[in-house]
Design a protein around this motif. Structure first.
Motif, mmCIF file in Angstrom:
data_model
loop_
_atom_site.group_PDB
_atom_site.id
_atom_site.type_symbol
_atom_site.label_atom_id
_atom_site.label_comp_id
_atom_site.label_asym_id
_atom_site.label_seq_id
_atom_site.Cartn_x
_atom_site.Cartn_y
_atom_site.Cartn_z
ATOM 1 N N PRO A 79 0.882 -0.946 0.012
ATOM 2 C CA PRO A 79 -0.605 -0.218 0.014
ATOM 3 C C PRO A 79 1.036 1.350 0.014
ATOM 4 O O PRO A 79 0.521 2.202 -1.038
ATOM 5 C CB PRO A 79 -0.690 0.137 1.398
ATOM 6 C CG PRO A 79 -1.034 -1.435 1.742
ATOM 7 C CD PRO A 79 0.439 -1.984 0.622
ATOM 8 N N GLU A 80 1.546 1.079 0.971
ATOM 9 C CA GLU A 80 2.992 2.766 0.846
ATOM 10 C C GLU A 80 3.375 2.866 -0.521
ATOM 11 O O GLU A 80 3.203 3.849 -0.633
ATOM 12 C CB GLU A 80 3.478 2.136 1.830
ATOM 13 C CG GLU A 80 3.847 2.315 3.406
ATOM 14 C CD GLU A 80 2.968 0.623 3.313
ATOM 15 O OE1 GLU A 80 3.639 -0.434 2.845
ATOM 16 O OE2 GLU A 80 1.957 0.293 4.343
ATOM 17 N N LEU A 81 3.677 1.447 -1.438
ATOM 18 C CA LEU A 81 4.392 1.854 -2.445
ATOM 19 C C LEU A 81 3.486 2.257 -3.433
ATOM 20 O O LEU A 81 3.760 3.128 -4.770
ATOM 21 C CB LEU A 81 4.739 0.240 -3.204
ATOM 22 C CG LEU A 81 6.234 0.085 -2.535
ATOM 23 C CD1 LEU A 81 7.066 -1.985 -3.290
ATOM 24 C CD2 LEU A 81 7.097 0.997 -3.157
ATOM 25 N N LEU A 82 2.142 1.954 -3.245
ATOM 26 C CA LEU A 82 0.869 2.316 -4.798
ATOM 27 C C LEU A 82 0.787 3.747 -3.855
ATOM 28 O O LEU A 82 0.030 3.961 -5.467
ATOM 29 C CB LEU A 82 -0.309 1.266 -3.702
ATOM 30 C CG LEU A 82 -1.391 1.323 -4.810
ATOM 31 C CD1 LEU A 82 -0.953 1.803 -6.386
ATOM 32 C CD2 LEU A 82 -2.132 0.216 -4.250
ATOM 33 N N ARG A 83 0.777 4.396 -2.635
ATOM 34 C CA ARG A 83 0.368 5.286 -2.660
ATOM 35 C C ARG A 83 1.452 6.263 -3.239
ATOM 36 O O ARG A 83 1.329 7.620 -3.859
ATOM 37 C CB ARG A 83 0.709 6.073 -1.144
ATOM 38 C CG ARG A 83 -1.055 5.715 -0.207
ATOM 39 C CD ARG A 83 -1.214 6.013 0.601
ATOM 40 N NE ARG A 83 -2.025 4.718 1.683
ATOM 41 C CZ ARG A 83 -3.201 5.174 1.639
ATOM 42 N NH1 ARG A 83 -3.741 6.659 0.818
ATOM 43 N NH2 ARG A 83 -4.228 4.456 2.510
ATOM 44 N N GLN A 84 3.206 5.468 -2.599
ATOM 45 C CA GLN A 84 4.015 7.027 -3.606
ATOM 46 C C GLN A 84 3.967 6.769 -5.260
ATOM 47 O O GLN A 84 4.274 7.978 -5.845
ATOM 48 C CB GLN A 84 5.383 6.260 -3.562
ATOM 49 C CG GLN A 84 6.299 6.439 -2.309
ATOM 50 C CD GLN A 84 7.081 5.176 -2.208
ATOM 51 O OE1 GLN A 84 8.048 4.676 -2.840
ATOM 52 N NE2 GLN A 84 7.261 5.188 -0.898
ATOM 53 N N HIS A 85 3.233 5.758 -5.472
ATOM 54 C CA HIS A 85 3.367 5.801 -6.969
ATOM 55 C C HIS A 85 2.061 6.665 -7.262
ATOM 56 O O HIS A 85 2.099 6.995 -8.506
ATOM 57 C CB HIS A 85 3.959 4.488 -7.988
ATOM 58 C CG HIS A 85 5.196 4.212 -7.310
ATOM 59 N ND1 HIS A 85 5.767 3.940 -6.932
ATOM 60 C CD2 HIS A 85 5.881 4.187 -8.343
ATOM 61 C CE1 HIS A 85 7.383 3.480 -6.529
ATOM 62 N NE2 HIS A 85 7.619 4.014 -7.691
ATOM 63 N N TRP A 86 0.719 6.100 -7.081
ATOM 64 C CA TRP A 86 -0.599 6.704 -7.753
ATOM 65 C C TRP A 86 -0.290 8.734 -8.453
ATOM 66 O O TRP A 86 0.286 9.425 -7.078
ATOM 67 C CB TRP A 86 -1.574 6.787 -6.818
ATOM 68 C CG TRP A 86 -2.766 6.150 -6.888
ATOM 69 C CD1 TRP A 86 -3.447 8.245 -7.748
ATOM 70 C CD2 TRP A 86 -3.194 4.727 -7.506
ATOM 71 N NE1 TRP A 86 -4.709 7.308 -7.862
ATOM 72 C CE2 TRP A 86 -4.477 5.293 -8.135
ATOM 73 C CE3 TRP A 86 -3.290 4.153 -7.490
ATOM 74 C CZ2 TRP A 86 -5.629 4.909 -8.017
ATOM 75 C CZ3 TRP A 86 -4.364 3.389 -7.456
ATOM 76 C CH2 TRP A 86 -5.247 3.387 -8.234
ATOM 77 N N THR A 87 -0.534 8.595 -8.937
ATOM 78 C CA THR A 87 -0.554 9.736 -9.530
ATOM 79 C C THR A 87 -2.173 10.633 -10.305
ATOM 80 O O THR A 87 -3.000 9.342 -10.329
ATOM 81 C CB THR A 87 0.369 10.543 -10.520
ATOM 82 O OG1 THR A 87 -0.348 10.313 -11.651
ATOM 83 C CG2 THR A 87 1.884 10.543 -10.203
ATOM 84 N N GLU A 88 -2.233 12.004 -10.352
ATOM 85 C CA GLU A 88 -3.762 12.036 -10.129
ATOM 86 C C GLU A 88 -4.236 11.420 -11.931
ATOM 87 O O GLU A 88 -5.553 11.419 -11.842
ATOM 88 C CB GLU A 88 -3.639 13.851 -10.444
ATOM 89 C CG GLU A 88 -2.773 13.684 -11.987
ATOM 90 C CD GLU A 88 -2.527 15.827 -11.489
ATOM 91 O OE1 GLU A 88 -4.173 16.025 -12.340
ATOM 92 O OE2 GLU A 88 -2.009 16.187 -11.663
#
Ligand SMILES: Cc1ncc(COP(=O)(O)O)c(C=O)c1O
Length: 386
Positions: free
Chosen positions: A154-163
């Motif tokens: 989840p942390e990696l996902l949040r880091q990589h998620w953009t608009e």
């Protein structure tokens, strides 16, 4: 005039197929090659499945079916989810497809807007990126390594998620590492996707081929998850080209429209064959073979480590060992060529699975018998002078 669509420039060949071609050439010249590059079971399709196909063909069941597949096969899969995984999935949400590949084509045809960005683990199965690219989506990598057992967190996902991010695709068990996501981990990734209003796709093509724990299914984590599966691996039907996808209810009609236009229907004899896949006699055969895969894994991992490869992923499923080979070579691509030419052992270089330290990694598939694996280990030991 040669003028392919611009997207072709971003679609790489599947290097392992090219390696396989070279291996076949060497074999034609009389060399004995041990195939550990191939991502398909060496076992033939179980006899009850083959018999069902023959019976279907002989009784003339060879015409188109419904675009989303035979209703009785969709129901059989729903029953299988209930019996084996304790999860209730409505049969009308299950589409029968041309393998997991067909499912991914339909999913991205349905979801990928031009330029939409999708997060995928790197290393990962390369064709998924290219299928997405074919539908004008943009695959973006989440580099993963031993610290997260080669799976996104989840942390990696949040880091990589953009608009611009439209969603996440994961595989469990994964190719090339054989690592799993636990039900809790799937749930946590699903929660982030929901919070971000993104799609979540889970490729469960190696479901059933797990060696430490009974597999769960991402279907249990919510009916908004796209779950991709196949008869290729656990059911050992690679060449039959049959798989399925569990679709969130709201998209069933969209996928049906696409299937009607893109493929008309999955292979009819293959679908009739697959009806026998869930019979107790077939499952008994498949479970015996699963034990055999486990034995091979347990033999091969330590044997490769003795030679100097390091298995840094926890290979709890599928039939791959993804090895760090940096103690043995600076470039796994060169190493794979050398091993093929000089040791007669075919393995897949990291290059096929992305751009996250591919030169340090090589994948060995244990899709050949234990005697051949032992022979491969002897050849490798000899090659490295161990
Ligand atoms: C992770 C993964 N997804 C999808 C596929 C596609 O398989 P198929 O189309 O045979 O179901 C493969 C094949 O190796 C795979 O490893």
């Amino acid at each position: 005039m040669y003028r392919p669509a611009a997207r072709l420039a971003e679609i790489a060949p599947f290097h392992v197929v090219e390696l396989l071609t070279r291996a076949r050439q060497l074999e034609a010249e009389g060399r004995d090659i041990i195939h550990m590059e191939i991502g398909e079971p060496d076992f033939p399709t179980p006899a009850p499945i083959a018999a069902a196909a023959i019976a279907a063909i002989e009784s003339g069941k060879t015409l188109y079916t419904e675009a989303l597949g035979l209703p009785e096969l969709r129901q059989a899969i729903a029953d299988f989810y209930r019996q084996r995984y304790g999860v209730s999935v409505a049969a009308n949400r299950i589409a029968i497809t041309n393998g997991a590949s067909g499912a991914l084509n339909l999913a991205f045809a349905c979801l990928a807007d031009p330029g939409s960005e999708w997060l995928l683990a790197d290393p990962g199965y390369p064709c998924n990126r290219h299928i997405l690219r074919t539908y004008e989506g943009r695959p973006l990598s989440i580099p993963v390594g031993p610290e997260s057992n080669f799976q996104p967190t989840p942390e990696l996902l949040r880091q990589h998620w953009t608009e611009h991010t439209a969603g996440l695709l994961v595989a469990s068990p994964a190719n090339p590492t054989g690592t799993l996501l636990t039900p809790d981990e799937i749930g946590a990734l699903a929660a982030v996707c929901r919070e971000k209003n993104g799609h979540f796709l889970v490729d469960e093509i190696y479901q059933g081929l797990t060696y430490e724990s009974e597999m769960a299914t991402a279907c249990a984590a919510g009916d908004d998850i796209w779950v991709i599966n196949s008869f290729s691996k656990y059911f050992q039907m690679t060449g039959w080209r049959l798989g399925w996808m569990v679709i969130p209810e709201a998209y069933v009609r969209d996928v049906e429209k696409l299937a009607q236009n893109l493929v008309l229907c999955p292979s009819t004899p293959a679908q009739h064959a697959a009806l026998a896949a869930f019979e107790p006699a077939t499952i008994t055969i498949l479970e015996a073979r699963r034990k055999e895969f486990r034995k091979r894994r347990d033999f091969l991992g330590p044997a490769l480590e003795n030679i100097g490869f390091r298995v840094t992923a926890r290979p709890e499923g599928a039939f791959y060992l993804y090895c760090d080979c940096s103690a043995l070579s600076e470039d796994s691509f060169v190493l794979a060529r050398e091993l093929l030419e000089k040791a007669g052992v075919a393995a897949t270089p990291g290059l096929d699975f992305g751009s996250n330290q591919p030169e340090k990694h090589i994948r060995f598939a244990y899709t050949t018998g234990i005697d051949r694996l032992a022979e491969a280990i002897e050849r490798l030991a000899r090659y490295f002078g161990r």
